[in-house]
Write a protein that holds these residues in place. Structure first.
Motif, PDB file in Angstrom:
ATOM      1  N   ALA A  86       1.739 -24.289 -41.754  1.00 16.06           N
ATOM      2  CA  ALA A  86       0.865 -23.651 -42.737  1.00 16.06           C
ATOM      3  C   ALA A  86      -0.065 -24.660 -43.397  1.00 16.06           C
ATOM      4  O   ALA A  86      -1.178 -24.307 -43.806  1.00 16.06           O
ATOM      5  CB  ALA A  86       1.714 -22.936 -43.789  1.00 16.06           C
ATOM      6  N   GLU A  87       0.355 -25.922 -43.502  1.00 14.79           N
ATOM      7  CA  GLU A  87      -0.498 -26.907 -44.166  1.00 14.79           C
ATOM      8  C   GLU A  87      -1.804 -27.109 -43.406  1.00 14.79           C
ATOM      9  O   GLU A  87      -2.878 -27.200 -44.009  1.00 14.79           O
ATOM     10  CB  GLU A  87       0.230 -28.244 -44.329  1.00 14.79           C
ATOM     11  N   THR A  88      -1.716 -27.178 -42.076  1.00 19.12           N
ATOM     12  CA  THR A  88      -2.938 -27.305 -41.277  1.00 19.12           C
ATOM     13  C   THR A  88      -3.856 -26.110 -41.515  1.00 19.12           C
ATOM     14  O   THR A  88      -5.066 -26.260 -41.687  1.00 19.12           O
ATOM     15  CB  THR A  88      -2.588 -27.418 -39.785  1.00 19.12           C
ATOM     16  N   ALA A  89      -3.279 -24.915 -41.531  1.00 21.43           N
ATOM     17  CA  ALA A  89      -4.080 -23.713 -41.761  1.00 21.43           C
ATOM     18  C   ALA A  89      -4.733 -23.736 -43.141  1.00 21.43           C
ATOM     19  O   ALA A  89      -5.917 -23.415 -43.296  1.00 21.43           O
ATOM     20  CB  ALA A  89      -3.211 -22.465 -41.602  1.00 21.43           C
ATOM     21  N   LEU A  90      -3.970 -24.138 -44.165  1.00 20.83           N
ATOM     22  CA  LEU A  90      -4.513 -24.174 -45.522  1.00 20.83           C
ATOM     23  C   LEU A  90      -5.602 -25.230 -45.657  1.00 20.83           C
ATOM     24  O   LEU A  90      -6.623 -25.013 -46.322  1.00 20.83           O
ATOM     25  CB  LEU A  90      -3.401 -24.442 -46.526  1.00 20.83           C
ATOM     26  N   ARG A  91      -5.387 -26.392 -45.057  1.00 20.16           N
ATOM     27  CA  ARG A  91      -6.406 -27.446 -45.103  1.00 20.16           C
ATOM     28  C   ARG A  91      -7.710 -26.962 -44.491  1.00 20.16           C
ATOM     29  O   ARG A  91      -8.795 -27.151 -45.052  1.00 20.16           O
ATOM     30  CB  ARG A  91      -5.920 -28.689 -44.366  1.00 20.16           C
ATOM     31  N   LEU A  92      -7.599 -26.326 -43.327  1.00 24.69           N
ATOM     32  CA  LEU A  92      -8.803 -25.885 -42.611  1.00 24.69           C
ATOM     33  C   LEU A  92      -9.510 -24.771 -43.373  1.00 24.69           C
ATOM     34  O   LEU A  92     -10.731 -24.811 -43.572  1.00 24.69           O
ATOM     35  CB  LEU A  92      -8.405 -25.421 -41.209  1.00 24.69           C
ATOM     36  N   CYS A  93      -8.748 -23.788 -43.831  1.00 26.48           N
ATOM     37  CA  CYS A  93      -9.348 -22.663 -44.570  1.00 26.48           C
ATOM     38  C   CYS A  93      -9.988 -23.134 -45.870  1.00 26.48           C
ATOM     39  O   CYS A  93     -11.098 -22.710 -46.216  1.00 26.48           O
ATOM     40  CB  CYS A  93      -8.293 -21.617 -44.884  1.00 26.48           C
ATOM     41  N   GLY A  94      -9.276 -23.991 -46.590  1.00 26.21           N
ATOM     42  CA  GLY A  94      -9.798 -24.440 -47.873  1.00 26.21           C
ATOM     43  C   GLY A  94     -11.076 -25.236 -47.732  1.00 26.21           C
ATOM     44  O   GLY A  94     -12.001 -25.098 -48.548  1.00 26.21           O
ATOM     45  N   THR A  95     -11.153 -26.059 -46.705  1.00 26.92           N
ATOM     46  CA  THR A  95     -12.334 -26.893 -46.506  1.00 26.92           C
ATOM     47  C   THR A  95     -13.553 -26.061 -46.120  1.00 26.92           C
ATOM     48  O   THR A  95     -14.687 -26.454 -46.402  1.00 26.92           O
ATOM     49  CB  THR A  95     -12.048 -27.940 -45.411  1.00 26.92           C
ATOM     50  N   LEU A  96     -13.334 -24.926 -45.483  1.00 26.68           N
ATOM     51  CA  LEU A  96     -14.432 -24.126 -44.956  1.00 26.68           C
ATOM     52  C   LEU A  96     -14.923 -23.048 -45.917  1.00 26.68           C
ATOM     53  O   LEU A  96     -15.591 -22.105 -45.502  1.00 26.68           O
ATOM     54  CB  LEU A  96     -13.994 -23.461 -43.639  1.00 26.68           C
ATOM     55  N   TRP A  97     -14.634 -23.172 -47.226  1.00 25.75           N
ATOM     56  CA  TRP A  97     -14.936 -22.065 -48.136  1.00 25.75           C
ATOM     57  C   TRP A  97     -16.407 -21.693 -48.140  1.00 25.75           C
ATOM     58  O   TRP A  97     -16.751 -20.505 -48.205  1.00 25.75           O
ATOM     59  CB  TRP A  97     -14.449 -22.392 -49.549  1.00 25.75           C
ATOM     60  N   GLN A  98     -17.301 -22.684 -48.061  1.00 20.81           N
ATOM     61  CA  GLN A  98     -18.734 -22.355 -48.079  1.00 20.81           C
ATOM     62  C   GLN A  98     -19.158 -21.637 -46.804  1.00 20.81           C
ATOM     63  O   GLN A  98     -20.022 -20.763 -46.828  1.00 20.81           O
ATOM     64  CB  GLN A  98     -19.555 -23.626 -48.291  1.00 20.81           C
ATOM     65  N   PHE A  99     -18.552 -22.004 -45.681  1.00 23.91           N
ATOM     66  CA  PHE A  99     -18.861 -21.306 -44.430  1.00 23.91           C
ATOM     67  C   PHE A  99     -18.420 -19.846 -44.508  1.00 23.91           C
ATOM     68  O   PHE A  99     -19.187 -18.940 -44.180  1.00 23.91           O
ATOM     69  CB  PHE A  99     -18.165 -21.997 -43.250  1.00 23.91           C
ATOM     70  N   TRP A 100     -17.172 -19.606 -44.939  1.00 24.03           N
ATOM     71  CA  TRP A 100     -16.693 -18.225 -45.036  1.00 24.03           C
ATOM     72  C   TRP A 100     -17.627 -17.405 -45.929  1.00 24.03           C
ATOM     73  O   TRP A 100     -17.963 -16.260 -45.619  1.00 24.03           O
ATOM     74  CB  TRP A 100     -15.288 -18.175 -45.638  1.00 24.03           C
ATOM     75  N   LEU A 101     -18.050 -18.011 -47.030  1.00 25.06           N
ATOM     76  CA  LEU A 101     -18.835 -17.295 -48.031  1.00 25.06           C
ATOM     77  C   LEU A 101     -20.267 -17.042 -47.552  1.00 25.06           C
ATOM     78  O   LEU A 101     -20.748 -15.902 -47.546  1.00 25.06           O
ATOM     79  CB  LEU A 101     -18.853 -18.100 -49.332  1.00 25.06           C
ATOM     80  N   ILE A 102     -20.947 -18.107 -47.130  1.00 26.21           N
ATOM     81  CA  ILE A 102     -22.370 -17.983 -46.804  1.00 26.21           C
ATOM     82  C   ILE A 102     -22.585 -17.126 -45.564  1.00 26.21           C
ATOM     83  O   ILE A 102     -23.503 -16.294 -45.511  1.00 26.21           O
ATOM     84  CB  ILE A 102     -22.995 -19.381 -46.613  1.00 26.21           C
ATOM     85  N   ARG A 103     -21.719 -17.297 -44.544  1.00 25.62           N
ATOM     86  CA  ARG A 103     -21.928 -16.575 -43.285  1.00 25.62           C
ATOM     87  C   ARG A 103     -21.304 -15.182 -43.288  1.00 25.62           C
ATOM     88  O   ARG A 103     -21.364 -14.471 -42.292  1.00 25.62           O
ATOM     89  CB  ARG A 103     -21.369 -17.386 -42.112  1.00 25.62           C
ATOM     90  N   GLY A 104     -20.688 -14.785 -44.401  1.00 26.94           N
ATOM     91  CA  GLY A 104     -20.233 -13.406 -44.524  1.00 26.94           C
ATOM     92  C   GLY A 104     -18.865 -13.122 -43.939  1.00 26.94           C
ATOM     93  O   GLY A 104     -18.543 -11.969 -43.643  1.00 26.94           O
ATOM     94  N   TYR A 105     -18.012 -14.142 -43.791  1.00 27.11           N
ATOM     95  CA  TYR A 105     -16.662 -13.940 -43.245  1.00 27.11           C
ATOM     96  C   TYR A 105     -15.639 -13.902 -44.380  1.00 27.11           C
ATOM     97  O   TYR A 105     -14.585 -14.543 -44.314  1.00 27.11           O
ATOM     98  CB  TYR A 105     -16.322 -15.051 -42.251  1.00 27.11           C
ATOM     99  N   LEU A 106     -15.948 -13.142 -45.425  1.00 27.90           N
ATOM    100  CA  LEU A 106     -15.104 -13.152 -46.614  1.00 27.90           C
ATOM    101  C   LEU A 106     -13.725 -12.569 -46.334  1.00 27.90           C
ATOM    102  O   LEU A 106     -12.696 -13.162 -46.688  1.00 27.90           O
ATOM    103  CB  LEU A 106     -15.786 -12.377 -47.743  1.00 27.90           C
TER     104      LEU A 106
END
Length: 808
Positions: free
Chosen positions: A521-541
């Motif tokens: 889960a740590e790998t998943a959390l690290r990756l998701c947390g780092t990509l917050w601007q991508f999720w937000l700007i590109r509409g993958y909320l």
């Protein structure tokens, strides 16, 4: 006047009939007749022979080869009173040819056949190689081209090489096809050269990939016989001087997101082939409204590969399309049982790929299997990091770097360079052997596998016992790529990094899926947390939020740093979806962790987010001190990107309190910072907010100027949510300009975008949207409103933006 009669099946599409294969054979029959002559095909002869008047007879003219057709046709001449009966020989090609007859028609290759034939008619093209992975239909395509060129060459010879693996036997195989004999005074090769010296001949050499060492022999024959041309089918090009390569593409596929009506699906070659082969085993099979989507998806899941489609269609007797689709998770196990008269490699899809795999070196096999973890392809950099032998650095950061508490030590630069060159050479070989293909995106090469081949490679990776280690290396690569992207998200490279992450999204998903399945889960959390601007700007909320919540649910013991990062990202996404209650809970948990960590920047960001929640709840008294505290920390840290974000939020706060002068000053200060940083998302945000102030003041011309610049920035970044908000603003301007037809289209597409990415807007924004919809409806009759609304629903984001900017 000449007449030809032929009979065959016709298909229907609505009220029209079409029979391309029947009409093609009919026209070829008519082409060989003389004036005054009537010819019948064997099919028509069987239908009418027993029903003719006594004075009418049908004269058997024997089997004749017709231009463009692989299967010969037995022809009959109609003899009747008062009709001429004596004619010269038919205009059939008087050619030497040994092309085998095919029992089924070639489907959907008209464009490729025409292009290849045109190349072979060119004087400068002597050697042409058709390349592609096993199952793409290279052999059939080569035979069809050869048949089409029967009237161009004096002789056409098909020379199959699939049964030999010793390149020394190629000369004797060619000699056998040409009926050339070796004598005591002349070598076999010299005899072939003498035979071909003045011949205008096409040699079709099939399955050359396993006798590539015989390539110089082909060059020698072409040099000795200036009118001879060679058409090669091979999974790998010959690498001879003057060789032209024609990569054979998969069959055309429909767009699964926009399927045409069932009656029109057969216009796509992949579907037409599926139907044709399915009807061989189940004559009453047809594409209907009930099974059309399943048939189309089967063809797409099989990458449009003819062999795979044929093997799948052969199962239709036992498995309806919907049931077959459910079993395609393991394609290679399903796609077996080909015709017994086909070569062994063509009786199963696995056998077809085995044929290519067995031609690889051990290093190539290792890289091929490792690259199977990539979904949607990879860059050279990714292939080097994940597919390399050992020690290849993932990203360049000096001689060593601390990552997650571990020091990564890199090998000497000379070793790295040699390893990179080896990987590049092996990638080239895999592409040459048609197990991968190279595509280019914005000048950067990307290496792809067809999904059918990737499944095979994944099996090989598991057999090698390297699956877990390779997935781990892939995860490490994308963690570092995400870190690198995050550092560029507030600067001039923001747009290019967003685009790069979009291309890598399928790989990011693969890493997240692997991490969660393996309880990492740590790998998943690290990756998701780092990509917050991508999720937000590109509409993958919704997607980003879902990954994070899954990981948080599985994470028992995890670094507070990564947990706080994930909580912050989840809170941002929840807030933008209107779920402010959960967002506040997530931010409060995040703030506690960041205070414990004494993470000043993280604290400032989270306080700013809590201030935004208070602002959206209209609790301006609570928002102001939160924003002020956050701004003070940002200025103390000299974090310019964070400072501009808080200034923007303070500007909104003053705007909503009616202090437009203070709001404009704060927004302009934020705009100056973001222009200095090159932060296009920040620039677009401030311009939109400045436009809102001008709009509220009734200065629509100034508002439109700011909106236009803002929309251009948002569109270049792919920010769907912000674009939808601006389209609403533009719709209001259109209504002010008495252009309700434009307004209704923009209102419609804005709503469609928000529905597609599952976001909500504030109550005030929703109220403004509904008022604009009502005003547009009042200014148009129902038919015009409904038509405009339907047009808006069908628009893509790019089309809507272009439509808006082109109509000032």
């Amino acid at each position: 006047m000449r007449i030809a009669l032929h009979s065959g099946l016709a298909e229907t599409s609505g009220t029209e009939y079409f029979a391309p294969h029947t009409l093609n054979r009919l026209s070829r029959i008519m082409a060989v007749a003389h004036g005054g002559q009537t010819l019948l095909s064997a099919t028509t002869y069987e239908l009418v022979a027993d029903h003719l008047p006594a004075a009418v007879t049908l004269r058997d003219l024997g089997e004749r080869r017709l231009r463009d057709l692989l299967r010969p046709e037995r022809l009959y001449q109609l003899d009747a009173p008062d009709l001429p009966t004596d004619f010269p020989p038919l205009h059939t090609p008087d050619r030497h040819a040994n092309l085998p007859a095919l029992l089924t028609a070639t489907v959907g290759r008209e464009r490729e056949v025409a292009a290849i034939a045109a190349l072979l008619r060119r004087a400068d093209v002597r050697l042409l190689t058709l390349t592609g992975p096993g199952g793409t239909g290279k052999t059939r395509l080569g035979l069809q081209v050869a048949a089409n060129l029967l009237d161009y060459f004096a002789s056409v010879y098909f020379i199959p090489l699939a049964t030999i693996s010793d390149h020394h036997l190629v000369a004797s195989t060619i000699a056998t096809a040409l009926e050339v004999k070796e004598d005591a005074d002349t070598s076999l090769l010299e005899s072939i050269k003498q035979h071909l010296h003045d011949q205008h001949t096409l040699l079709v050499l099939d399955n050359f990939e396993q006798v590539l060492d015989a390539a110089p022999l082909v060059a020698e024959l072409l040099a000795a016989a200036p009118q001879v041309k060679a058409l090669i089918t091979s999974r790998e090009e010959l690498h001879l001087y003057g060789e032209y390569e024609f990569p054979v593409p998969p069959l055309a596929l429909p767009d699964l997101k926009r399927l045409p009506p069932a009656a029109q699906l057969s216009q796509y070659a992949a579907v037409a082939l599926f139907i044709q082969r399915a009807q061989l085993v189940k004559p009453d099979f047809a594409v209907t409204n009930a099974n059309a989507a399943a048939v189309a998806e089967i063809c797409a899941r099989l990458d449009g590969l003819p062999l795979a489609i044929e093997l799948a269609a052969a199962r239709i007797k036992l498995l309806p399309p919907q049931a077959m689709l459910a079993k395609l998770g393991r394609r290679l196990s399903l796609l077996t049982g080909g015709a017994r008269d086909q070569p062994q490699r063509q009786q199963t899809l696995r056998g077809a790929i085995d044929w290519s795999y067995n031609l690889l070196t051990e290093d190539e096999r290792r890289l091929f299997s490792r690259l199977s973890v990539f979904v949607g392809g990879c860059t050279i950099e990714a292939a080097e990091a994940v597919g390399g032998e050992v020690g290849l650095p993932i990203l360049d950061f000096g001689s060593s770097e601390r990552n997650g508490g571990q020091v990564i030590t890199q090998p000497p630069k000379s070793a790295i360079q040699n390893l990179k060159l080896n990987i590049l050479d092996q990638l080239t070989q895999l592409c040459d052997k048609s197990l991968m293909r190279q595509e280019e995106f914005d000048g950067e090469p990307r290496f792809m596998m067809l999904e059918t081949i990737r499944e095979y490679a994944l099996d090989k990776l598991a057999e090698r016992g390297e699956a877990e280690a390779t997935c781990q290396r892939q995860a490490e690569y994308y963690l570092q790529l995400a870190d690198q992207a995050s550092a560029k998200m507030s600067g001039a490279e923001q747009a290019s990094w967003l685009l790069r992450l979009e291309r890598e999204l399928d790989n990011v998903r693969a890493v997240l899926g692997w991490a969660l399945e393996g309880s990492d889960a740590e790998t998943a959390l690290r990756l998701c947390g780092t990509l917050w601007q991508f999720w937000l700007i590109r509409g993958y909320l919704t997607e980003g939020r879902s990954w994070i919540m899954q990981a948080l649910g599985k994470a028992a013991v995890i670094s507070p740093k990564w947990r706080s990062s994930a909580l912050n990202t989840a809170g941002i996404l929840a807030a933008h979806q209107g779920d402010r209650m959960q967002a506040r809970s997530l931010f409060e948990q995040c703030l506690m962790l960041r205070r414990d960590l004494e993470d000043s920047l993280g604290i400032a960001n989270t306080i700013n987010s809590l201030g935004a929640l208070a602002y959206f709840d209209k609790d301006y008294a609570a928002a102001l001190p939160l924003y002020s505290e956050s701004l003070a920390i940002m200025r103390e840290l000299n974090d310019k990107a964070g400072t501009s974000r808080v200034l923007n939020n303070l500007g909104l706060l003053h705007e909503n309190q009616g202090d437009y002068q203070a709001a404009r000053a704060l927004l302009n200060e934020a705009l100056d910072i973001d222009r200095e940083l090159g932060d296009e998302e920040g620039i677009a945000t401030e311009l939109q907010n400045l436009g809102n102030i001008s709009y509220n003041e009734g200065n629509y011309v100034a508002a439109e100027k700011d909106y236009r610049q803002s929309l251009q920035f948002y569109a270049s970044l792919g920010d769907k949510q912000s674009c939808s908000n601006l389209l609403d603003k533009y719709a209001a301007l259109k209504l002010w300009q008495e252009q309700p037809e434009d307004a209704v289209r923009l209102l419609s597409v804005a709503e469609a975008i928000r529905q597609a990415i599952h976001i909500t807007i504030t109550a005030e924004e929703q109220d403004e949207h509904e008022k604009a919809v009502a005003e547009a409806h009042a200014k148009l009759n129902s038919a015009a409103f409904d038509a405009g609304w339907a047009e808006g629903q069908a628009m893509s984001l790019g089309q809507a933006v272009a439509y808006t900017l082109e109509r000032p």
